[in-house]
Design an enzyme around this catalytic site. Sequence first.
Site, PDB file in Angstrom:
ATOM      1  N   ASP A  12       1.617  -1.150  -0.638  1.00  0.00           N
ATOM      2  CA  ASP A  12       2.344  -2.349  -1.080  1.00  0.00           C
ATOM      3  C   ASP A  12       3.783  -2.386  -0.551  1.00  0.00           C
ATOM      4  O   ASP A  12       4.681  -2.908  -1.211  1.00  0.00           O
ATOM      5  CB  ASP A  12       2.366  -2.457  -2.620  1.00  0.00           C
ATOM      6  CG  ASP A  12       0.981  -2.336  -3.213  1.00  0.00           C
ATOM      7  OD1 ASP A  12       0.101  -3.071  -2.755  1.00  0.00           O
ATOM      8  OD2 ASP A  12       0.775  -1.496  -4.119  1.00  0.00           O
ATOM      9  N   LYS A  15       3.568  -4.477   4.286  1.00  0.00           N
ATOM     10  CA  LYS A  15       2.997  -4.395   5.640  1.00  0.00           C
ATOM     11  C   LYS A  15       2.548  -5.775   6.111  1.00  0.00           C
ATOM     12  O   LYS A  15       2.654  -6.111   7.274  1.00  0.00           O
ATOM     13  CB  LYS A  15       1.781  -3.446   5.670  1.00  0.00           C
ATOM     14  CG  LYS A  15       2.133  -2.006   5.396  1.00  0.00           C
ATOM     15  CD  LYS A  15       0.906  -1.107   5.446  1.00  0.00           C
ATOM     16  CE  LYS A  15      -0.059  -1.362   4.296  1.00  0.00           C
ATOM     17  NZ  LYS A  15       0.459  -1.037   2.960  1.00  0.00           N
ATOM     18  N   GLY A  39      -5.084  -5.713   0.835  1.00  0.00           N
ATOM     19  CA  GLY A  39      -4.959  -7.149   0.626  1.00  0.00           C
ATOM     20  C   GLY A  39      -3.546  -7.585   0.820  1.00  0.00           C
ATOM     21  O   GLY A  39      -2.635  -6.946   0.322  1.00  0.00           O
ATOM     22  N   HIS A  40      -3.391  -8.589   1.600  1.00  0.00           N
ATOM     23  CA  HIS A  40      -2.066  -9.165   1.607  1.00  0.00           C
ATOM     24  C   HIS A  40      -2.109 -10.673   1.747  1.00  0.00           C
ATOM     25  O   HIS A  40      -3.086 -11.249   2.191  1.00  0.00           O
ATOM     26  CB  HIS A  40      -1.136  -8.490   2.614  1.00  0.00           C
ATOM     27  CG  HIS A  40      -1.686  -8.409   3.982  1.00  0.00           C
ATOM     28  ND1 HIS A  40      -2.006  -7.220   4.558  1.00  0.00           N
ATOM     29  CD2 HIS A  40      -1.973  -9.367   4.855  1.00  0.00           C
ATOM     30  CE1 HIS A  40      -2.474  -7.462   5.747  1.00  0.00           C
ATOM     31  NE2 HIS A  40      -2.465  -8.748   5.959  1.00  0.00           N
ATOM     32  N   GLN A 227      -3.404   0.548   2.967  1.00  0.00           N
ATOM     33  CA  GLN A 227      -2.918   1.636   2.112  1.00  0.00           C
ATOM     34  C   GLN A 227      -1.734   2.347   2.788  1.00  0.00           C
ATOM     35  O   GLN A 227      -0.994   1.675   3.497  1.00  0.00           O
ATOM     36  CB  GLN A 227      -4.038   2.611   1.738  1.00  0.00           C
ATOM     37  CG  GLN A 227      -5.069   2.007   0.801  1.00  0.00           C
ATOM     38  CD  GLN A 227      -6.242   1.377   1.525  1.00  0.00           C
ATOM     39  OE1 GLN A 227      -6.706   1.875   2.517  1.00  0.00           O
ATOM     40  NE2 GLN A 227      -6.725   0.279   1.013  1.00  0.00           N
TER      41      GLN A 227
HETATM   42  P1  GDP Z   1       1.343  -4.815   1.669  1.00  0.00           P
HETATM   43  O1  GDP Z   1       0.063  -4.522   0.933  1.00  0.00           O
HETATM   44  O2  GDP Z   1       1.997  -3.571   2.191  1.00  0.00           O
HETATM   45  O3  GDP Z   1       1.201  -5.896   2.707  1.00  0.00           O
HETATM   46  O4  GDP Z   1       2.347  -5.356   0.601  1.00  0.00           O
HETATM   47  P2  GDP Z   1       2.227  -6.668  -0.283  1.00  0.00           P
HETATM   48  O5  GDP Z   1       1.368  -7.692   0.368  1.00  0.00           O
HETATM   49  O6  GDP Z   1       1.963  -6.250  -1.682  1.00  0.00           O
HETATM   50  O7  GDP Z   1       3.706  -7.191  -0.082  1.00  0.00           O
HETATM   51  C1  GDP Z   1       4.625  -7.154  -0.984  1.00  0.00           C
HETATM   52  C2  GDP Z   1       5.154  -8.521  -1.408  1.00  0.00           C
HETATM   53  O8  GDP Z   1       6.545  -8.532  -1.129  1.00  0.00           O
HETATM   54  C3  GDP Z   1       4.616  -9.768  -0.748  1.00  0.00           C
HETATM   55  O9  GDP Z   1       4.503 -10.767  -1.740  1.00  0.00           O
HETATM   56  C4  GDP Z   1       5.692 -10.152   0.259  1.00  0.00           C
HETATM   57  O10 GDP Z   1       5.782 -11.528   0.472  1.00  0.00           O
HETATM   58  C5  GDP Z   1       6.934  -9.666  -0.408  1.00  0.00           C
HETATM   59  N1  GDP Z   1       7.983  -9.210   0.513  1.00  0.00           N
HETATM   60  C6  GDP Z   1       7.817  -8.598   1.719  1.00  0.00           C
HETATM   61  N2  GDP Z   1       9.024  -8.262   2.222  1.00  0.00           N
HETATM   62  C7  GDP Z   1       9.966  -8.672   1.326  1.00  0.00           C
HETATM   63  C8  GDP Z   1      11.394  -8.576   1.271  1.00  0.00           C
HETATM   64  O11 GDP Z   1      12.040  -8.029   2.162  1.00  0.00           O
HETATM   65  N3  GDP Z   1      12.000  -9.069   0.162  1.00  0.00           N
HETATM   66  C9  GDP Z   1      11.316  -9.639  -0.856  1.00  0.00           C
HETATM   67  N4  GDP Z   1      12.012 -10.075  -1.899  1.00  0.00           N
HETATM   68  N5  GDP Z   1       9.968  -9.757  -0.847  1.00  0.00           N
HETATM   69  C10 GDP Z   1       9.304  -9.277   0.225  1.00  0.00           C
END
Ligand code: GDP
Length: 440
Positions: A12, A15, A39-40, A227
């Site tokens: 999370d 990515k 999932g993203h 992951q």
């Molecule tokens: P992943 O599984 O690694 O892709 O992570 P997630 O999909 O859970 O991403 C985390 C959340 O944080 C998503 O809703 C993104 O839109 C949001 N996000 C990503 N980068 C940033 C950032 O720099 N600042 C903020 N505030 N939100 C972010």
Amino acid sequence: MNLAIIGAQWGDEGKGKIVDLLAPHFDIVTRYQGGHNAGHTVIIRRDGIEQKFVLHLIPSGITHPGKTCVIGNGVVVDPRALLIEMEDLRGQGIEVNPKNLLVSNRAHLILPYHVALDRAIEASRGGNAVGTTMRGIGPAYEDKMARRGLRAGDLTDPSTLAEKLTHTARQANRLLSVLGGEPIDEKVLIDDGMRWCDLLSPHICDTTYYLNRSTRDGSSLLLEGAQATMLDIDHGTYPFVTSSNSSIGGACTGTGIPPSLINMVIGVIKAYTTRVGGGPFPTELNDALGETIRTRGGEYGASTGRPRRTGWFDAVVARYAVMVNGLHALALTKLDVLDDLDEIRICTGYRINGRETDQVPYDANLMSAAEPVYETMPGWREKTVGINRLDDLPAKAREYVDRLSELSGAPFAFISTGAERNETIISSEMLSRHGLDLSI
Ligand code: GDP
């Protein structure tokens, strides 16, 4: 130019945003491990309208016309989940066809009995449950390693499929009856299998040859990790890990692309730490501050809504991720979430049973016993949201970022200051040194 993106903490890290930002600059985007537990959410603007896409199995390049998306051999594929995702995308106007979505014939299948086994095994663990997503991913990888799994390639031969499904379903049902799980109906499975065969066969091919041929012919490849390093089955906090190699080794074994063809490896890392489910987390904040970070960072599971555990940046973990993956650079995300804090802590080492160490212990119990050794920096107490030039960062935020990089042992190629693509500081010079030009 071939680039691998890897989570550097417990997942999370954001990515999705980094991959989405990079995907337009690559010809092929491939997933190499995990299943539809990843999932993203990708938000894109098409014809002036904002559209939200939730992707679990299909690489996020699918939303960009002209890209080829590959589900590599290291991924475990639930045909039902894949078909739903394909239909959802089509329903949103995205083209999904046998040219832009390829599935490796070596990828193992998640079948309905894997889901039943996942539930039964987790229930039998009682208080020691791993906290799996109950999607059958672990049991499918178990079958792969036990050399009794079915693979996507098996869906391309209807003449032998019924026999194979009957055999594996009987084996699984015997195990389910021992574990007290719900047996599955062989006939329904065979009917479903024939349908999957019709719908998915055109997408299934030898992606190992496809990827090697394409990259050697000059196509660029983005390897999209799911992951993260600390969830890697070998290098993570075992047994609180996922069932695959989510660090760099998995990018090679999960695609058939050799290490010598990967030009750059970038680790995605948050400006603080989060973790979902059980397992050691030395810098966890079980207090009001932890709650504040959770709220500001929106740290709730994308599909489950489960609150994520939150804590300070752990440089021991970051250094480990840099070492294990040979990270050339890091992508720092969610810096803006820390904007209002008076002071910020960084974990530089652990004290375990009275002894200090700067290493991740191999044993989850030892890691659970680790007391973090912190250094404290002043907060910047200014808005960084949306900043996309390094020079515009408040001085104290810049000091924090520089210190994280120094302690982690890798420079930042990206610093993300918001969820939108343009809310990112990009070190173009560093990327171009590795052969990636984002201006094209
Ligand atoms: P992943 O599984 O690694 O892709 O992570 P997630 O999909 O859970 O991403 C985390 C959340 O944080 C998503 O809703 C993104 O839109 C949001 N996000 C990503 N980068 C940033 C950032 O720099 N600042 C903020 N505030 N939100 C972010």
